[in-house]
Design a protein around this motif. Structure first.
Motif, short mmCIF file in Angstrom:
data_model
loop_
_atom_site.label_atom_id
_atom_site.label_comp_id
_atom_site.label_asym_id
_atom_site.label_seq_id
_atom_site.Cartn_x
_atom_site.Cartn_y
_atom_site.Cartn_z
N ASP A 45 39.10 44.64 25.10
CA ASP A 45 38.31 45.67 25.71
C ASP A 45 36.99 45.31 25.96
O ASP A 45 36.35 45.81 26.75
N LEU A 46 36.36 44.26 25.17
CA LEU A 46 35.10 44.09 25.33
C LEU A 46 34.71 43.24 26.45
O LEU A 46 33.73 42.90 27.27
N ILE A 47 35.95 42.71 27.21
CA ILE A 47 36.00 41.56 28.14
C ILE A 47 35.96 42.54 29.68
O ILE A 47 35.07 42.13 30.55
N SER A 48 36.54 43.48 29.59
CA SER A 48 36.85 44.24 30.83
C SER A 48 35.90 45.50 30.70
O SER A 48 36.06 46.44 31.88
N LEU A 49 34.72 45.82 30.00
CA LEU A 49 33.88 46.86 30.15
C LEU A 49 33.26 46.84 31.35
O LEU A 49 32.65 46.03 31.78
N GLY A 50 33.22 48.26 31.94
CA GLY A 50 32.14 48.48 32.90
C GLY A 50 32.29 47.65 34.10
O GLY A 50 31.07 47.42 34.71
N GLY A 51 33.34 47.33 34.47
CA GLY A 51 33.50 46.41 35.84
C GLY A 51 32.76 44.97 35.60
O GLY A 51 32.25 44.61 36.38
N GLY A 52 32.97 44.41 34.38
CA GLY A 52 32.24 43.24 34.11
C GLY A 52 32.76 42.14 35.02
O GLY A 52 33.87 41.99 35.47
N GLU A 53 32.05 40.95 34.83
CA GLU A 53 32.88 39.81 35.62
C GLU A 53 33.83 39.28 35.06
O GLU A 53 34.57 38.66 35.66
N ILE A 54 34.28 39.41 33.90
CA ILE A 54 35.50 38.97 33.21
C ILE A 54 36.48 40.02 33.02
O ILE A 54 36.20 41.05 32.77
N SER A 55 37.76 39.93 33.22
CA SER A 55 38.72 40.94 33.14
C SER A 55 39.65 40.44 32.36
O SER A 55 40.15 39.18 31.86
N ALA A 56 40.50 41.34 31.68
CA ALA A 56 41.33 40.96 30.58
C ALA A 56 42.46 40.24 31.05
O ALA A 56 43.33 39.68 30.16
N SER A 57 42.68 40.18 32.34
CA SER A 57 43.82 39.58 33.09
C SER A 57 43.74 38.34 33.22
O SER A 57 44.35 37.36 33.47
N ASP A 58 42.24 37.77 32.63
CA ASP A 58 42.10 36.45 32.85
C ASP A 58 42.87 35.52 31.67
O ASP A 58 42.81 34.56 31.59
N ASN A 59 43.36 36.20 30.84
CA ASN A 59 44.05 35.82 29.67
C ASN A 59 43.53 34.59 28.97
O ASN A 59 43.90 33.64 28.70
N LEU A 60 42.36 34.90 28.19
CA LEU A 60 41.62 34.21 27.32
C LEU A 60 42.43 33.83 26.38
O LEU A 60 43.15 34.58 25.70
N SER A 61 42.40 32.58 25.71
CA SER A 61 43.07 31.96 24.84
C SER A 61 42.61 32.86 23.42
O SER A 61 41.63 33.35 23.33
N ASP A 62 43.20 32.66 22.19
CA ASP A 62 42.99 33.12 20.89
C ASP A 62 41.38 32.50 20.55
O ASP A 62 40.79 33.12 20.07
N THR A 63 41.56 31.15 20.79
CA THR A 63 40.36 30.31 20.54
C THR A 63 39.24 30.67 21.16
O THR A 63 38.35 31.08 20.83
N SER A 64 39.45 31.13 22.54
CA SER A 64 38.25 31.57 23.46
C SER A 64 37.85 33.00 23.02
O SER A 64 36.52 33.20 22.90
N SER A 65 38.71 33.80 22.64
CA SER A 65 38.31 35.17 22.22
C SER A 65 37.43 34.95 20.98
O SER A 65 36.51 35.59 20.80
N SER A 66 38.14 34.16 19.84
CA SER A 66 37.32 34.10 18.77
C SER A 66 35.84 33.35 19.16
O SER A 66 34.86 34.01 18.30
N ALA A 67 35.85 32.61 19.85
CA ALA A 67 34.42 31.89 20.09
C ALA A 67 33.49 32.81 20.60
O ALA A 67 32.39 32.87 20.36
N ARG A 68 34.08 33.66 21.43
CA ARG A 68 33.28 34.66 22.22
C ARG A 68 32.79 35.60 21.41
O ARG A 68 31.41 35.98 21.04
N ASP A 69 33.50 36.11 20.22
CA ASP A 69 33.18 37.25 19.55
C ASP A 69 32.32 36.56 18.38
O ASP A 69 31.17 37.33 18.02
#
Length: 206
Positions: A136-160
């Motif tokens: 949900d944090l990726i696709s908020l408010g029309g941000g540049e990144i969308s959930a459809s980009d299918n980030l890996s679990d590793t990417s998601s963890s690094a971002r968080d």
């Protein structure tokens, strides 16, 4: 019930607005942030509503976006938080900031909202944490990144982890999230490296 109103703004006050829909004036309770974003008197507006029916009252609570309405419904699902309490929280924290604070377990940030004490803030984190996805944090408010980009679990963890580190350094959750989102959007290759994301995000914030 009433899903939304589409009409003319007749009156705006700190906590409510009157919308004229075909000659009928609807009194809608709103948050302070919604009041600040309302168009001027006489302007047309579409406002999404939540209907609260009780024995002694029939109240409409209004929001300019579906996202804010959805988060309002999450807030009032927590025991001890009613519709007015939900509006109070949304008056000082955006859905973006609330999502991050809850996922990060930042009850101190939540406790700063009017009417939300330490115990209520901890309850918010406990009851809503599993209802909010990190995606949900990726696709908020029309941000540049969308959930459809299918980030890996590793990417998601690094971002968080990068966002949490920035918050620990004293940056607001909203600013931290925006900076990290911008970094990953500019160069997706860094999405698996927490340290690199953090360094680049700090440059964005300076």
């Amino acid at each position: 019930m009433i899903a939304y109103l589409n009409g003319t703004v007749e009156l705006i006050e700190a906590d409510n607005v009157v919308i004229d829909v075909n000659g009928v004036g609807y009194n809608v309770m709103i948050s302070g942030s919604t009041a600040d974003k309302m168009p001027g008197i006489g302007s047309n507006v579409k406002i999404y509503t939540y209907t609260c029916v009780r024995e002694d009252a029939f109240n409409l609570f209004g929001f300019l976006t579906r996202d804010e309405l959805s988060f309002f419904k999450l807030l009032i699902s927590v025991s001890g938080i009613g519709p007015k309490g939900g509006l109070s929280i949304l008056s000082v924290m955006s859905p973006d900031d609330l999502r991050f604070a809850i996922l990060a377990g930042d009850s101190k940030a939540l406790a700063k909202a009017p009417g939300v004490g330490k115990k209520t803030a901890e309850r918010l984190v406990l009851e809503l944490h599993d209802k909010i996805s990190s995606d949900d944090l990726i696709s908020l408010g029309g941000g540049e990144i969308s959930a459809s980009d299918n980030l890996s679990d590793t990417s998601s963890s690094a971002r968080d982890e990068a966002v949490a580190a920035l918050a620990a350094l004293g940056y607001s959750s909203g600013d931290a999230l925006k900076a990290v989102r911008k970094v990953i959007s500019s160069d997706p290759k860094v999405s698996d490296d927490t340290e690199t994301i953090l360094k680049l995000a700090l440059k964005e914030l300076f």
